[in-house]
Design a protein around this motif. Sequence first.
Motif, PDB file in Angstrom:
ATOM      1  N   PRO A  41      -8.367   4.951 -10.537  1.00  0.00           N
ATOM      2  CA  PRO A  41      -7.904   4.625  -9.176  1.00  0.00           C
ATOM      3  C   PRO A  41      -6.572   3.895  -9.145  1.00  0.00           C
ATOM      4  O   PRO A  41      -5.965   3.777  -8.078  1.00  0.00           O
ATOM      5  N   VAL A  42      -6.097   3.403 -10.307  1.00  0.00           N
ATOM      6  CA  VAL A  42      -4.797   2.729 -10.326  1.00  0.00           C
ATOM      7  C   VAL A  42      -3.669   3.690 -10.684  1.00  0.00           C
ATOM      8  O   VAL A  42      -2.506   3.289 -10.760  1.00  0.00           O
ATOM      9  N   MET A  43      -3.989   4.966 -10.892  1.00  0.00           N
ATOM     10  CA  MET A  43      -3.011   5.968 -11.306  1.00  0.00           C
ATOM     11  C   MET A  43      -2.147   6.409 -10.126  1.00  0.00           C
ATOM     12  O   MET A  43      -2.659   6.839  -9.091  1.00  0.00           O
ATOM     13  N   LEU A  44      -0.823   6.320 -10.295  1.00  0.00           N
ATOM     14  CA  LEU A  44       0.129   6.726  -9.265  1.00  0.00           C
ATOM     15  C   LEU A  44       1.123   7.732  -9.861  1.00  0.00           C
ATOM     16  O   LEU A  44       2.228   7.364 -10.259  1.00  0.00           O
ATOM     17  N   PRO A  45       0.761   9.006  -9.926  1.00  0.00           N
ATOM     18  CA  PRO A  45       1.674  10.003 -10.508  1.00  0.00           C
ATOM     19  C   PRO A  45       2.927  10.175  -9.646  1.00  0.00           C
ATOM     20  O   PRO A  45       2.860  10.113  -8.412  1.00  0.00           O
ATOM     21  N   ILE A  46       4.059  10.413 -10.304  1.00  0.00           N
ATOM     22  CA  ILE A  46       5.327  10.602  -9.588  1.00  0.00           C
ATOM     23  C   ILE A  46       6.009  11.888 -10.058  1.00  0.00           C
ATOM     24  O   ILE A  46       7.100  11.844 -10.624  1.00  0.00           O
ATOM     25  N   PRO A  47       5.387  13.053  -9.862  1.00  0.00           N
ATOM     26  CA  PRO A  47       6.025  14.296 -10.306  1.00  0.00           C
ATOM     27  C   PRO A  47       7.365  14.493  -9.605  1.00  0.00           C
ATOM     28  O   PRO A  47       7.499  14.230  -8.411  1.00  0.00           O
ATOM     29  N   GLY A  48       8.345  14.937 -10.373  1.00  0.00           N
ATOM     30  CA  GLY A  48       9.678  15.160  -9.818  1.00  0.00           C
ATOM     31  C   GLY A  48      10.056  16.623  -9.850  1.00  0.00           C
ATOM     32  O   GLY A  48       9.530  17.408 -10.652  1.00  0.00           O
ATOM     33  N   THR A  49      10.977  16.990  -8.993  1.00  0.00           N
ATOM     34  CA  THR A  49      11.483  18.351  -8.939  1.00  0.00           C
ATOM     35  C   THR A  49      12.732  18.356  -8.068  1.00  0.00           C
ATOM     36  O   THR A  49      12.936  17.444  -7.256  1.00  0.00           O
ATOM     37  N   SER A  50      13.546  19.395  -8.222  1.00  0.00           N
ATOM     38  CA  SER A  50      14.713  19.571  -7.351  1.00  0.00           C
ATOM     39  C   SER A  50      14.492  20.715  -6.373  1.00  0.00           C
ATOM     40  O   SER A  50      15.427  21.134  -5.692  1.00  0.00           O
ATOM     41  N   SER A  51      13.257  21.216  -6.303  1.00  0.00           N
ATOM     42  CA  SER A  51      12.915  22.363  -5.469  1.00  0.00           C
ATOM     43  C   SER A  51      11.912  21.967  -4.391  1.00  0.00           C
ATOM     44  O   SER A  51      10.877  21.374  -4.692  1.00  0.00           O
ATOM     45  N   VAL A  52      12.193  22.323  -3.144  1.00  0.00           N
ATOM     46  CA  VAL A  52      11.261  22.032  -2.057  1.00  0.00           C
ATOM     47  C   VAL A  52       9.946  22.773  -2.276  1.00  0.00           C
ATOM     48  O   VAL A  52       8.863  22.216  -2.071  1.00  0.00           O
ATOM     49  N   ALA A  53      10.031  24.028  -2.713  1.00  0.00           N
ATOM     50  CA  ALA A  53       8.810  24.807  -2.933  1.00  0.00           C
ATOM     51  C   ALA A  53       7.937  24.173  -4.012  1.00  0.00           C
ATOM     52  O   ALA A  53       6.706  24.094  -3.869  1.00  0.00           O
ATOM     53  N   HIS A  54       8.564  23.722  -5.097  1.00  0.00           N
ATOM     54  CA  HIS A  54       7.809  23.073  -6.175  1.00  0.00           C
ATOM     55  C   HIS A  54       7.248  21.734  -5.705  1.00  0.00           C
ATOM     56  O   HIS A  54       6.127  21.353  -6.064  1.00  0.00           O
ATOM     57  N   LEU A  55       8.014  21.003  -4.910  1.00  0.00           N
ATOM     58  CA  LEU A  55       7.529  19.757  -4.330  1.00  0.00           C
ATOM     59  C   LEU A  55       6.258  20.004  -3.519  1.00  0.00           C
ATOM     60  O   LEU A  55       5.262  19.288  -3.660  1.00  0.00           O
ATOM     61  N   GLU A  56       6.284  21.004  -2.667  1.00  0.00           N
ATOM     62  CA  GLU A  56       5.127  21.305  -1.826  1.00  0.00           C
ATOM     63  C   GLU A  56       3.922  21.687  -2.679  1.00  0.00           C
ATOM     64  O   GLU A  56       2.788  21.318  -2.373  1.00  0.00           O
ATOM     65  N   GLU A  57       4.158  22.413  -3.769  1.00  0.00           N
ATOM     66  CA  GLU A  57       3.078  22.774  -4.685  1.00  0.00           C
ATOM     67  C   GLU A  57       2.488  21.526  -5.334  1.00  0.00           C
ATOM     68  O   GLU A  57       1.261  21.380  -5.417  1.00  0.00           O
ATOM     69  N   SER A  95       0.823  -1.201   0.000  1.00  0.00           N
ATOM     70  CA  SER A  95       0.000   0.000   0.000  1.00  0.00           C
ATOM     71  C   SER A  95       0.863   1.260   0.000  1.00  0.00           C
ATOM     72  O   SER A  95       1.786   1.398   0.811  1.00  0.00           O
ATOM     73  N   VAL A  96       0.554   2.173  -0.923  1.00  0.00           N
ATOM     74  CA  VAL A  96       1.255   3.458  -1.015  1.00  0.00           C
ATOM     75  C   VAL A  96       0.235   4.562  -1.197  1.00  0.00           C
ATOM     76  O   VAL A  96      -0.867   4.340  -1.708  1.00  0.00           O
ATOM     77  N   ASN A  97       0.592   5.772  -0.778  1.00  0.00           N
ATOM     78  CA  ASN A  97      -0.204   6.932  -1.145  1.00  0.00           C
ATOM     79  C   ASN A  97      -0.041   7.171  -2.637  1.00  0.00           C
ATOM     80  O   ASN A  97       1.064   7.062  -3.174  1.00  0.00           O
ATOM     81  N   ARG A  98      -1.140   7.479  -3.314  1.00  0.00           N
ATOM     82  CA  ARG A  98      -1.141   7.472  -4.780  1.00  0.00           C
ATOM     83  C   ARG A  98      -0.254   8.559  -5.396  1.00  0.00           C
ATOM     84  O   ARG A  98       0.269   8.368  -6.498  1.00  0.00           O
ATOM     85  N   LEU A  99      -0.086   9.685  -4.734  1.00  0.00           N
ATOM     86  CA  LEU A  99       0.805  10.717  -5.267  1.00  0.00           C
ATOM     87  C   LEU A  99       2.207  10.479  -4.728  1.00  0.00           C
ATOM     88  O   LEU A  99       2.456  10.604  -3.522  1.00  0.00           O
ATOM     89  N   GLY A 100       3.104  10.085  -5.627  1.00  0.00           N
ATOM     90  CA  GLY A 100       4.468   9.766  -5.234  1.00  0.00           C
ATOM     91  C   GLY A 100       5.459  10.818  -5.669  1.00  0.00           C
ATOM     92  O   GLY A 100       5.105  11.972  -5.951  1.00  0.00           O
ATOM     93  N   PHE A 106      -0.605   1.930 -12.512  1.00  0.00           N
ATOM     94  CA  PHE A 106      -0.153   2.683 -13.684  1.00  0.00           C
ATOM     95  C   PHE A 106       0.588   3.912 -13.168  1.00  0.00           C
ATOM     96  O   PHE A 106      -0.006   4.779 -12.518  1.00  0.00           O
ATOM     97  N   ILE A 107       1.887   3.970 -13.448  1.00  0.00           N
ATOM     98  CA  ILE A 107       2.738   5.054 -12.958  1.00  0.00           C
ATOM     99  C   ILE A 107       3.092   5.959 -14.141  1.00  0.00           C
ATOM    100  O   ILE A 107       3.971   5.623 -14.942  1.00  0.00           O
ATOM    101  N   PRO A 108       2.406   7.094 -14.301  1.00  0.00           N
ATOM    102  CA  PRO A 108       2.677   7.952 -15.459  1.00  0.00           C
ATOM    103  C   PRO A 108       3.933   8.783 -15.258  1.00  0.00           C
ATOM    104  O   PRO A 108       4.067   9.493 -14.261  1.00  0.00           O
ATOM    105  N   TRP A 109       4.877   8.666 -16.188  1.00  0.00           N
ATOM    106  CA  TRP A 109       6.028   9.554 -16.082  1.00  0.00           C
ATOM    107  C   TRP A 109       5.787  10.813 -16.919  1.00  0.00           C
ATOM    108  O   TRP A 109       4.977  10.816 -17.824  1.00  0.00           O
ATOM    109  N   PHE A 110       6.455  11.888 -16.541  1.00  0.00           N
ATOM    110  CA  PHE A 110       6.227  13.222 -17.104  1.00  0.00           C
ATOM    111  C   PHE A 110       4.782  13.662 -16.853  1.00  0.00           C
ATOM    112  O   PHE A 110       4.098  14.160 -17.751  1.00  0.00           O
ATOM    113  N   PRO A 111       4.284  13.487 -15.619  1.00  0.00           N
ATOM    114  CA  PRO A 111       2.860  13.726 -15.363  1.00  0.00           C
ATOM    115  C   PRO A 111       2.443  15.191 -15.375  1.00  0.00           C
ATOM    116  O   PRO A 111       1.259  15.487 -15.537  1.00  0.00           O
ATOM    117  N   LEU A 112       3.398  16.097 -15.211  1.00  0.00           N
ATOM    118  CA  LEU A 112       3.046  17.516 -15.117  1.00  0.00           C
ATOM    119  C   LEU A 112       2.921  18.201 -16.475  1.00  0.00           C
ATOM    120  O   LEU A 112       2.476  19.346 -16.547  1.00  0.00           O
TER     121      LEU A 112
END
Length: 291
Positions: free
Chosen positions: A254-270, A24-29, A212-218
């Motif tokens: 419901p099977v979607m697990l987005p994994i947005p990436g960033t190198s910024s804490v502020a962008h991560l929080e957003e 079990s994982v939280n869907r937004l990774g 389903f883990i979509p890459w480049f989700p943003l």
Amino acid sequence: MSTETSPATPAAASGTFAIGGDLSVNRLGFGTMQLTGPGVWGEPADRTGAIAVLRRAVELGVTLIDTADAYGPFVTDGLIREALHPYADDVTIATKVGFTRQGPHAWTPLGRPEYLRQQTELNLRHLGVDRIDLLQLHRIDPKVPLDDQIGELAALQSEGKVRHIGLSEVTVDEVEAARAVAPIASVQNLFNLSNRRASELLDYSGAEGIAFIPWFPLATGELAGEGSALASLAAAHGSTPGQLALAWLLHRSPVMLPIPGTSSVAHLEENVAAAGIRLSDDEFAALTALD
């Protein structure tokens, strides 16, 4: 559109999914590729900042962190270990094998069984774990029989070194062929609001209970241009186009697990704040119509 969030762990507002039925994982990774140097090669310019991003992600309730031996190579594995080891019980580190790297922006598939085993063993060592919870074949190597590639991952699974097996950039037919060799718990394909070519695979995954883990989700492309419907809807609700793009993904299946990436804490929080956005059916339909 409404927003639901917890002050402590807002990523939990995305809901949960059990990868392979028991993980079990939280869907937004969180995806780690952007924590490397230019061209996904070498160390980040700000190593301390990269460590801070990883730690903040877990603080925000992110429990799925996606990496790969090819990121750096092995740079993100080292960052994850330094930032998070020993790992919390609810944190899942998903990694990948199957690419070789010759320099910045250079990626060459290699699916020979002995290479996949070597890279898995190195992932175990670099991450500091005895078992990889989700090991994904980064790309199918067309020069090596698929049965041999999946068979080696299945052998590693039977040895207790891998918990679940996933695939990346595949078709439905390829998933079915792989499932004839071993259970497949996840697929990771390019998918976002402006690129939905993997819709058939997503629908198949939903029907079969495969993550389903979509890459480049943003990515929103021209959909987020000034005066666009996406930009207007985001402005009306005090969100960014990227946040709505993530909310759309979470609403899509419901099977979607987005994994947005960033190198910024502020962008991560957003990005993580998008987990609390609830689209109405009309808003979801309006965004879907932007195709």
